[in-house]
Design a protein around this motif. Structure first.
Motif, PDB file in Angstrom:
ATOM      1  N   SER A 157       0.827  -1.203   0.000  1.00 45.23           N
ATOM      2  CA  SER A 157       0.000   0.000   0.000  1.00 45.23           C
ATOM      3  C   SER A 157       0.866   1.260   0.000  1.00 45.23           C
ATOM      4  CB  SER A 157      -0.935  -0.007   1.210  1.00 45.23           C
ATOM      5  OG  SER A 157      -1.745   1.153   1.208  1.00 45.23           O
ATOM      6  N   MET A 171       2.249   1.663  -3.437  1.00 43.53           N
ATOM      7  CA  MET A 171       1.210   2.089  -4.376  1.00 43.53           C
ATOM      8  C   MET A 171       0.904   3.580  -4.242  1.00 43.53           C
ATOM      9  SD  MET A 171      -1.451  -1.044  -3.990  1.00 43.53           S
ATOM     10  CE  MET A 171      -1.286  -2.555  -4.947  1.00 43.53           C
ATOM     11  N   LEU A 172       0.737   4.032  -3.016  1.00 43.95           N
ATOM     12  CA  LEU A 172       0.410   5.447  -2.806  1.00 43.95           C
ATOM     13  C   LEU A 172       1.543   6.345  -3.264  1.00 43.95           C
ATOM     14  CD1 LEU A 172      -1.340   5.124   0.669  1.00 43.95           C
ATOM     15  CD2 LEU A 172      -2.437   5.464  -1.566  1.00 43.95           C
ATOM     16  N   GLY A 202      -4.574   1.525  -1.337  1.00 43.33           N
ATOM     17  CA  GLY A 202      -3.498   1.425  -2.328  1.00 43.33           C
ATOM     18  C   GLY A 202      -4.024   1.085  -3.709  1.00 43.33           C
ATOM     19  N   CYS A 212      -5.837   3.905  -5.495  1.00 42.13           N
ATOM     20  CA  CYS A 212      -4.902   4.866  -6.071  1.00 42.13           C
ATOM     21  C   CYS A 212      -4.335   4.349  -7.394  1.00 42.13           C
ATOM     22  CB  CYS A 212      -3.784   5.157  -5.068  1.00 42.13           C
ATOM     23  SG  CYS A 212      -2.619   6.423  -5.604  1.00 42.13           S
TER      24      CYS A 212
END
Length: 157
Positions: free
Chosen positions: A53, A56-57, A96, A99
């Motif tokens: 996560s 991903m962010l 995550g 996004c």
């Protein structure tokens, strides 16, 4: 459909398939399973999700305009036990993926050959997307293996 459109559609499909695999694994786990570590050196499923996560962010926020390694990301902290419930884990997972998918679905065919930066290195968008498909796939594989280990241990008795 041109090649760039086909690539973007295929990428969305691949990412969604990885998320779905993780979702299916999570649906089979009890709360304590998210935090199980087979050894002191291992990461729990919760920690893997926390790392994914965070990645991903960082990577997908302002994807085309900012370095994919954001100054606000605390990568080392992603490997500490900070999530405490199944709900926390699933919220991080979904945040995550939201996004990733929102950003990817907003890309236009003309963006595929643009240059972006990750950790101060330039990449064309197509390579950056493939890099992330590989990265997330490896972690979804870890999650699946971790769940299989938990399942085998539960039924050894």
């Amino acid at each position: 459909m041109n090649t760039e459109e086909a690539f973007l559609q295929s990428s969305v499909k691949k990412f969604k398939a990885q998320k779905l695999l993780g979702d299916k694994v999570f649906a089979q786990l009890d709360e304590q399973n998210f935090f199980f570590k087979p050894s002191a050196e291992s990461n729990s499923i919760a920690v893997i999700v926390q790392h994914v996560s965070g990645n991903m962010l960082s990577r997908w926020t302002n994807f085309l305009t900012e370095d994919g390694e954001k100054s606000w990301r605390e990568r080392d902290a992603e490997f500490e036990d900070t999530l405490s419930t199944k709900e926390d884990v699933l919220n991080a997972w979904n945040k995550g993926w939201d996004c990733v998918l929102k950003t990817l679905e907003s890309l236009q065919p003309g963006d595929v050959m643009k240059t972006i930066t990750i950790r101060s290195e330039t990449h064309i968008v197509v390579d950056a997307i493939i890099r992330q498909i590989d990265h997330y796939g490896s972690h979804v594989g870890q999650i699946t293996c971790g769940a299989n280990y938990i399942y085998r241990q539960a039924y050894k008795k």
